[in-house]
Design a protein around this motif. Structure first.
Motif, PDB file in Angstrom:
ATOM      1  N   GLU A   1     -40.843  49.950  -2.445  1.00 57.41           N
ATOM      2  CA  GLU A   1     -39.924  49.527  -3.410  1.00 57.41           C
ATOM      3  C   GLU A   1     -40.116  47.642  -3.469  1.00 57.41           C
ATOM      4  OE1 GLU A   1     -36.079  50.521  -4.710  1.00 57.41           O
ATOM      5  OE2 GLU A   1     -36.114  51.199  -3.215  1.00 57.41           O
ATOM      6  N   ARG A   2     -40.141  47.011  -4.764  1.00 55.67           N
ATOM      7  CA  ARG A   2     -40.172  45.921  -5.273  1.00 55.67           C
ATOM      8  C   ARG A   2     -38.595  45.651  -6.166  1.00 55.67           C
ATOM      9  NH1 ARG A   2     -44.227  43.126  -4.309  1.00 55.67           N
ATOM     10  NH2 ARG A   2     -45.354  44.560  -2.381  1.00 55.67           N
TER      11      ARG A   2
ATOM     12  N   THR B   1     -39.843  42.567  -9.715  1.00 51.38           N
ATOM     13  CA  THR B   1     -39.180  42.009 -11.047  1.00 51.38           C
ATOM     14  C   THR B   1     -38.422  40.694 -11.030  1.00 51.38           C
ATOM     15  OG1 THR B   1     -36.872  42.986 -10.023  1.00 51.38           O
ATOM     16  CG2 THR B   1     -38.461  45.355 -10.994  1.00 51.38           C
ATOM     17  N   SER B   2     -38.304  40.095 -12.030  1.00 54.30           N
ATOM     18  CA  SER B   2     -37.551  38.982 -12.064  1.00 54.30           C
ATOM     19  C   SER B   2     -36.909  38.592 -11.782  1.00 54.30           C
ATOM     20  CB  SER B   2     -37.658  38.364 -13.433  1.00 54.30           C
ATOM     21  OG  SER B   2     -38.382  38.605 -14.569  1.00 54.30           O
ATOM     22  N   ASP B   3     -35.902  39.269 -11.245  1.00 58.98           N
ATOM     23  CA  ASP B   3     -34.723  39.715 -10.543  1.00 58.98           C
ATOM     24  C   ASP B   3     -34.778  39.433  -8.967  1.00 58.98           C
ATOM     25  OD1 ASP B   3     -33.090  39.734 -12.744  1.00 58.98           O
ATOM     26  OD2 ASP B   3     -32.424  41.636 -12.982  1.00 58.98           O
ATOM     27  N   ALA B   4     -35.711  40.658  -9.045  1.00 58.71           N
ATOM     28  CA  ALA B   4     -36.307  40.349  -6.897  1.00 58.71           C
ATOM     29  C   ALA B   4     -36.289  39.297  -7.403  1.00 58.71           C
ATOM     30  CB  ALA B   4     -36.766  41.557  -7.241  1.00 58.71           C
TER      31      ALA B   4
ATOM     32  N   ILE C   1     -34.501  45.793  -2.203  1.00 59.09           N
ATOM     33  CA  ILE C   1     -35.372  45.662  -1.089  1.00 59.09           C
ATOM     34  C   ILE C   1     -35.130  44.283  -0.558  1.00 59.09           C
ATOM     35  CG2 ILE C   1     -37.614  45.173  -2.125  1.00 59.09           C
ATOM     36  CD1 ILE C   1     -37.571  47.666   0.402  1.00 59.09           C
ATOM     37  N   VAL C   2     -35.414  43.573  -1.353  1.00 59.55           N
ATOM     38  CA  VAL C   2     -35.370  41.560  -0.800  1.00 59.55           C
ATOM     39  C   VAL C   2     -34.043  41.486  -0.438  1.00 59.55           C
ATOM     40  CG1 VAL C   2     -34.732  39.416  -2.184  1.00 59.55           C
ATOM     41  CG2 VAL C   2     -36.254  41.290  -3.785  1.00 59.55           C
ATOM     42  N   ARG C   3     -32.862  42.148  -1.052  1.00 65.62           N
ATOM     43  CA  ARG C   3     -31.667  42.027  -0.027  1.00 65.62           C
ATOM     44  C   ARG C   3     -31.504  42.525   0.931  1.00 65.62           C
ATOM     45  NH1 ARG C   3     -27.411  43.038  -5.766  1.00 65.62           N
ATOM     46  NH2 ARG C   3     -27.381  40.794  -6.276  1.00 65.62           N
ATOM     47  N   ASP C   4     -31.769  44.163   0.935  1.00 63.02           N
ATOM     48  CA  ASP C   4     -31.714  44.707   2.759  1.00 63.02           C
ATOM     49  C   ASP C   4     -32.912  44.314   3.144  1.00 63.02           C
ATOM     50  OD1 ASP C   4     -29.634  45.889   1.026  1.00 63.02           O
ATOM     51  OD2 ASP C   4     -31.068  47.413   0.628  1.00 63.02           O
TER      52      ASP C   4
ATOM     53  N   SER D   1     -35.987  36.683  -8.156  1.00 61.85           N
ATOM     54  CA  SER D   1     -35.032  35.322  -8.250  1.00 61.85           C
ATOM     55  C   SER D   1     -34.072  35.086  -6.796  1.00 61.85           C
ATOM     56  CB  SER D   1     -33.809  36.076  -9.338  1.00 61.85           C
ATOM     57  OG  SER D   1     -34.398  35.225 -10.618  1.00 61.85           O
ATOM     58  N   ALA D   2     -33.807  36.502  -6.468  1.00 62.07           N
ATOM     59  CA  ALA D   2     -33.792  36.953  -4.946  1.00 62.07           C
ATOM     60  C   ALA D   2     -33.907  36.211  -4.408  1.00 62.07           C
ATOM     61  CB  ALA D   2     -32.873  38.484  -4.935  1.00 62.07           C
ATOM     62  N   LEU D   3     -35.239  36.863  -4.408  1.00 60.80           N
ATOM     63  CA  LEU D   3     -36.376  35.853  -2.823  1.00 60.80           C
ATOM     64  C   LEU D   3     -35.849  34.461  -2.118  1.00 60.80           C
ATOM     65  CD1 LEU D   3     -37.973  37.365  -1.141  1.00 60.80           C
ATOM     66  CD2 LEU D   3     -39.979  36.985  -2.655  1.00 60.80           C
ATOM     67  N   ARG D   4     -35.778  33.847  -4.134  1.00 59.92           N
ATOM     68  CA  ARG D   4     -35.650  32.363  -3.774  1.00 59.92           C
ATOM     69  C   ARG D   4     -34.233  31.890  -3.181  1.00 59.92           C
ATOM     70  NH1 ARG D   4     -33.741  29.311  -9.530  1.00 59.92           N
ATOM     71  NH2 ARG D   4     -32.248  30.955  -8.703  1.00 59.92           N
ATOM     72  N   ARG D   5     -33.300  32.530  -3.095  1.00 62.84           N
ATOM     73  CA  ARG D   5     -32.841  32.310  -2.504  1.00 62.84           C
ATOM     74  C   ARG D   5     -32.742  32.204  -1.027  1.00 62.84           C
ATOM     75  NH1 ARG D   5     -29.805  28.741  -2.981  1.00 62.84           N
ATOM     76  NH2 ARG D   5     -27.806  28.987  -1.984  1.00 62.84           N
ATOM     77  N   THR D   6     -33.619  33.562  -0.835  1.00 64.11           N
ATOM     78  CA  THR D   6     -33.341  34.426   1.013  1.00 64.11           C
ATOM     79  C   THR D   6     -34.480  33.265   1.679  1.00 64.11           C
ATOM     80  OG1 THR D   6     -33.552  36.123   0.220  1.00 64.11           O
ATOM     81  CG2 THR D   6     -34.822  36.206   2.431  1.00 64.11           C
TER      82      THR D   6
END
Length: 356
Positions: A99-100, A145-148, A104-107, A150-155
């Motif tokens: 899952e992308r 996705t673009s949201d994923a 999946i980025v947050r967890d 963006s979340a990855l950037r902070r990680t």
């Protein structure tokens, strides 16, 4: 009685393990184990080998056509960094089957990224650099996705002291700019015929394959620089001829597996078109259809033949391109293959008749 039975099973166990190893897909069996084994990507390999010596990797973005060695390169790099034991706990690989979304980025990704790095053993430290960070590999990152993203950037920012990211994609334009700007970019180009041919020859020699002249070159032409597809086609061909006597891979075998039309049939068709005998053309097209050859494959190969023919005028090629475009569009939308192919052949013959 029972002792003899168990003793027999113990003796046969190693042979079964060997058979399992032999049944592996060749793309995995012959995947490069070291960076120096990666074919054709000289610039990328040189840069990564230098960073390997300092063991200070940046975040990386690998992009380029499929089958050019992106995943193989990063896997070879991790093996040289950590060794076979430590790589299991230090590397997380996620591909397009996972899952992308943003969850999946947050967890999963965030949980792995924030983990502290375990200490390597003394034996690993003696053989490998074992730098104090983990690596997360995101294969086909352009499907995120673009949201994923963006979340990855902070990680990536928050855990860069203990984690490095390697993003792999076919289309770099689908990676958002804030993410791409945080990575060192490595472009992977299609393999040229020399490098790819030497790799296919190596695989063939390791598997003791017999093949006709120009078979490997034909496989490379069909694969269009995709070495993974070329190796899979070579393996499939070897399985087809395995029980023949002699087990020789022929050009026809490769054509049938790849769905391409043999060059002699295309030559015959183009000769009949140039001859402008409409009844003869219709009969040959009908024979092609009855033989089961794909209409789309015939159209594509006719396009290659005519466009690369230097004896034809630019005006002829321009008119022909529109005819092929129209035919390809109708085939894609579900048109009858026999009717569309016959119409194309007759239309091209009409161009010859008009003397273009």
């Amino acid at each position: 009685m029972s002792e003899g039975f168990f003793a027999k099973r113990q003796k046969t166990a190693p042979k079964q393990a060997s058979n399992i190893d032999d049944s592996k897909p060749w793309v995995e069996k012959y995947r490069p184990k070291k960076l120096e084994d990666v074919a054709a990507q000289d610039h990328t390999v040189t840069v990564l080998q230098k960073t390997l010596k300092s063991a200070n990797l940046p975040h990386m973005l690998f992009y380029g056509p499929p089958g050019t060695g992106k995943t193989s390169t990063i896997l070879a790099l991790t093996k040289e960094l950590y060794g076979p034991t430590l790589v299991k706990s230090r590397v997380l690989e996620l591909n397009a089957s996972d899952e992308r979304g943003i969850a999946i980025v947050r967890d999963k990704i965030k949980s792995f990224a924030r983990l502290t790095v375990s200490k390597p053993s003394t034996s690993d430290l003696e053989k490998y650099p074992c730098p104090p960070y983990k690596i997360i590999i995101l294969d086909e990152a352009d499907s995120m996705t673009s949201d994923a993203q963006s979340a990855l950037r902070r990680t990536m920012e928050n855990y860069s002291n203990v984690t490095r990211f390697c993003l792999i994609c076919n289309y770099v334009t689908r990676i958002i700019d804030p993410l791409a700007s945080r990575c060192s970019k490595f472009r992977f180009k299609r393999l040229d015929s020399t490098n790819a041919l030497s790799r296919l020859q190596y695989v063939s020699s390791q598997e003791s394959l017999q093949y006709e002249d120009n078979v490997l070159e034909k496989i490379l032409d069909i694969s269009e620089g995709d070495l993974r597809r070329a190796i899979m086609l070579l393996q499939s061909s070897s399985k087809i001829v395995k029980h023949l006597e002699p087990p020789v891979i022929s050009n026809l075998t490769v054509d049938e597996l790849a769905g391409t039309v043999p060059s002699d049939l295309i030559s015959t068709l183009t000769s009949k078109i140039a001859g402008m005998d409409f009844s003869d053309i219709m009969k040959f097209v009908a024979d092609l259809e009855r033989s089961g050859w794909s209409g789309s494959a015939v159209v594509n190969q006719l396009h290659e033949y005519y466009i690369n023919n230097e004896q034809l005028t630019s005006k002829f090629k321009n008119k022909l391109s529109w005819l092929i475009f129209d035919t390809d569009s109708k085939l894609t939308n579900g048109g009858n293959e026999h009717i569309q192919l016959a119409n194309l052949a007759i239309s091209v013959a009409d161009l010859y008749r008009k003397g273009m």
